[in-house]
Design a protein around this motif. Structure first.
Motif, PDB file in Angstrom:
ATOM      1  N   LEU A 196      10.891  13.277  45.265  1.00 15.54           N
ATOM      2  CA  LEU A 196      11.398  12.595  44.085  1.00 15.54           C
ATOM      3  C   LEU A 196      10.941  13.309  42.814  1.00 15.54           C
ATOM      4  O   LEU A 196       9.861  13.898  42.776  1.00 15.54           O
ATOM      5  N   GLU A 197      11.760  13.242  41.785  1.00 14.23           N
ATOM      6  CA  GLU A 197      11.463  13.933  40.537  1.00 14.23           C
ATOM      7  C   GLU A 197      11.836  13.062  39.351  1.00 14.23           C
ATOM      8  O   GLU A 197      12.336  11.945  39.515  1.00 14.23           O
ATOM      9  N   GLY A 198      11.581  13.579  38.159  1.00 11.44           N
ATOM     10  CA  GLY A 198      11.879  12.824  36.951  1.00 11.44           C
ATOM     11  C   GLY A 198      10.723  11.923  36.567  1.00 11.44           C
ATOM     12  O   GLY A 198       9.578  12.118  36.987  1.00 11.44           O
ATOM     13  N   THR A 199      11.024  10.925  35.767  1.00  4.55           N
ATOM     14  CA  THR A 199       9.991  10.020  35.262  1.00  4.55           C
ATOM     15  C   THR A 199       9.952   8.735  36.082  1.00  4.55           C
ATOM     16  O   THR A 199      10.896   8.411  36.814  1.00  4.55           O
ATOM     17  N   ILE A 200       8.864   8.015  35.938  1.00  7.68           N
ATOM     18  CA  ILE A 200       8.724   6.711  36.603  1.00  7.68           C
ATOM     19  C   ILE A 200       9.449   5.670  35.759  1.00  7.68           C
ATOM     20  O   ILE A 200       9.194   5.551  34.554  1.00  7.68           O
ATOM     21  N   PRO A 201      10.357   4.896  36.355  1.00  8.13           N
ATOM     22  CA  PRO A 201      11.083   3.877  35.585  1.00  8.13           C
ATOM     23  C   PRO A 201      10.139   2.799  35.056  1.00  8.13           C
ATOM     24  O   PRO A 201       9.044   2.593  35.596  1.00  8.13           O
ATOM     25  N   PRO A 202      10.545   2.101  34.018  1.00  6.14           N
ATOM     26  CA  PRO A 202       9.733   0.987  33.502  1.00  6.14           C
ATOM     27  C   PRO A 202       9.524  -0.089  34.565  1.00  6.14           C
ATOM     28  O   PRO A 202      10.428  -0.378  35.354  1.00  6.14           O
ATOM     29  N   PHE A 203       8.334  -0.665  34.573  1.00  2.00           N
ATOM     30  CA  PHE A 203       8.051  -1.754  35.506  1.00  2.00           C
ATOM     31  C   PHE A 203       8.622  -3.041  34.902  1.00  2.00           C
ATOM     32  O   PHE A 203       7.905  -3.873  34.355  1.00  2.00           O
ATOM     33  N   VAL A 204       9.916  -3.213  35.065  1.00  7.71           N
ATOM     34  CA  VAL A 204      10.597  -4.301  34.359  1.00  7.71           C
ATOM     35  C   VAL A 204      10.202  -5.666  34.905  1.00  7.71           C
ATOM     36  O   VAL A 204       9.853  -6.577  34.170  1.00  7.71           O
ATOM     37  N   ASP A 205      10.227  -5.815  36.230  1.00  6.29           N
ATOM     38  CA  ASP A 205      10.065  -7.161  36.786  1.00  6.29           C
ATOM     39  C   ASP A 205       9.223  -7.146  38.061  1.00  6.29           C
ATOM     40  O   ASP A 205       9.469  -7.921  38.970  1.00  6.29           O
ATOM     41  N   LEU A 206       8.247  -6.254  38.142  1.00  7.85           N
ATOM     42  CA  LEU A 206       7.416  -6.164  39.351  1.00  7.85           C
ATOM     43  C   LEU A 206       6.243  -7.140  39.266  1.00  7.85           C
ATOM     44  O   LEU A 206       5.077  -6.777  39.340  1.00  7.85           O
ATOM     45  N   ARG A 207       6.550  -8.411  39.164  1.00  8.03           N
ATOM     46  CA  ARG A 207       5.511  -9.418  38.957  1.00  8.03           C
ATOM     47  C   ARG A 207       4.626  -9.604  40.182  1.00  8.03           C
ATOM     48  O   ARG A 207       3.479 -10.017  40.061  1.00  8.03           O
ATOM     49  N   CYS A 208       5.175  -9.331  41.386  1.00 10.69           N
ATOM     50  CA  CYS A 208       4.421  -9.580  42.616  1.00 10.69           C
ATOM     51  C   CYS A 208       3.847  -8.314  43.238  1.00 10.69           C
ATOM     52  O   CYS A 208       3.226  -8.379  44.291  1.00 10.69           O
ATOM     53  N   ILE A 209       4.033  -7.171  42.592  1.00 14.02           N
ATOM     54  CA  ILE A 209       3.616  -5.910  43.205  1.00 14.02           C
ATOM     55  C   ILE A 209       2.095  -5.864  43.353  1.00 14.02           C
ATOM     56  O   ILE A 209       1.344  -6.154  42.429  1.00 14.02           O
ATOM     57  N   SER A 210       1.637  -5.537  44.575  1.00 13.05           N
ATOM     58  CA  SER A 210       0.199  -5.382  44.821  1.00 13.05           C
ATOM     59  C   SER A 210      -0.134  -3.990  45.347  1.00 13.05           C
ATOM     60  O   SER A 210      -1.303  -3.600  45.339  1.00 13.05           O
ATOM     61  N   TYR A 211       0.886  -3.253  45.798  1.00 12.15           N
ATOM     62  CA  TYR A 211       0.649  -1.904  46.333  1.00 12.15           C
ATOM     63  C   TYR A 211       1.831  -1.022  45.947  1.00 12.15           C
ATOM     64  O   TYR A 211       2.968  -1.311  46.313  1.00 12.15           O
TER      65      TYR A 211
END
Length: 224
Positions: A196-211
């Motif tokens: 994968l390449e490019g930039t990391i997208p904005p974390f718009v709605d990752l409210r539950c992300i733990s990993y």
């Protein structure tokens, strides 16, 4: 512990709804007549020694909810007719390293699917089809260590129930689709060791992300 094969006459059990034979020493091939078991809802044959092709005869298994053949020795083409079992909720193929082929667009027809585990280190290739976006009930997706390539489909953002997707050690390329980071129920995403390449997208709605594991790619820029 049973040490035997499954007989062709198994299909004569026309009223059978649940067949669980995991953790035995069953061997040989899976009878093609198993596709005639129209009332079967659960078929669990994990941790045995079955080999040969998985019968591509799922069109007659309209009631099938769970198909678990993990940790066997099946080979040949991945049975994409399984997606014709439109009530299927769990499909587990892990540990069958001799399977080859691709995921077909028909995956999107299996709208009841909640959990899919594909076999790591197998011979499957190709891309994840755009039709995966139809799987609005999908919560768990394991595509680790498979030679999937191409871009991550934007439609995966439609899988609003998804909580876990582990896809490390593939060959995905292009940018990370922004839709992947718009899913409010996702708790684990692993895209480790892809291209994968490019930039990391904005974390718009990752409210539950733990990993979140994006290591060993070609990403650039800042962390949003």
């Amino acid at each position: 512990m049973i040490n035997d094969t499954l007989p062709e006459q198994l299909s004569l059990l026309s009223n059978l709804t649940i067949l669980k034979m995991g953790y035995n020493q069953l061997w040989g091939t899976l009878p093609w007549s198993i596709g005639d078991m129209a009332n079967l809802q659960i078929l669990s044959l994990h941790n045995n020694a079955f080999s040969g092709d998985i019968p591509d005869t799922f069109s007659g298994m309209a009631e099938l909810r769970e198909f678990d053949v993990a940790s066997n020795d099946f080979s040949g083409e991945f049975p994409n007719t399984i997606w014709q079992a439109t009530k299927l909720r769990r499909a587990i193929f892990g540990g069958n390293r001799k399977l080859v082929g691709t995921l077909s667009d028909a995956l999107g027809d299996c709208v009841s699917l909640e959990s899919l585990t594909l076999p790591a280190y197998c011979g499957m290739t190709g891309t994840i089809p755009d039709t995966i976006g139809n799987l609005v009930n999908l919560t768990y997706l394991d595509t680790n260590n498979i030679l999937f390539s191409g871009t991550i489909p934007h439609t995966i953002g439609n899988c609003k129930s998804l909580s876990t997707w582990s896809a490390m050690d593939n060959n995905f390329s292009g940018t990370i689709t922004t839709s992947l980071f718009n899913m409010s129920k996702v708790s684990l995403i692993s895209l480790r060791n892809n291209s994968l390449e490019g930039t990391i997208p904005p974390f718009v709605d990752l409210r539950c992300i733990s990993y979140l594991d994006l290591s060993y790619n070609n990403l650039q820029g800042t962390i949003p």
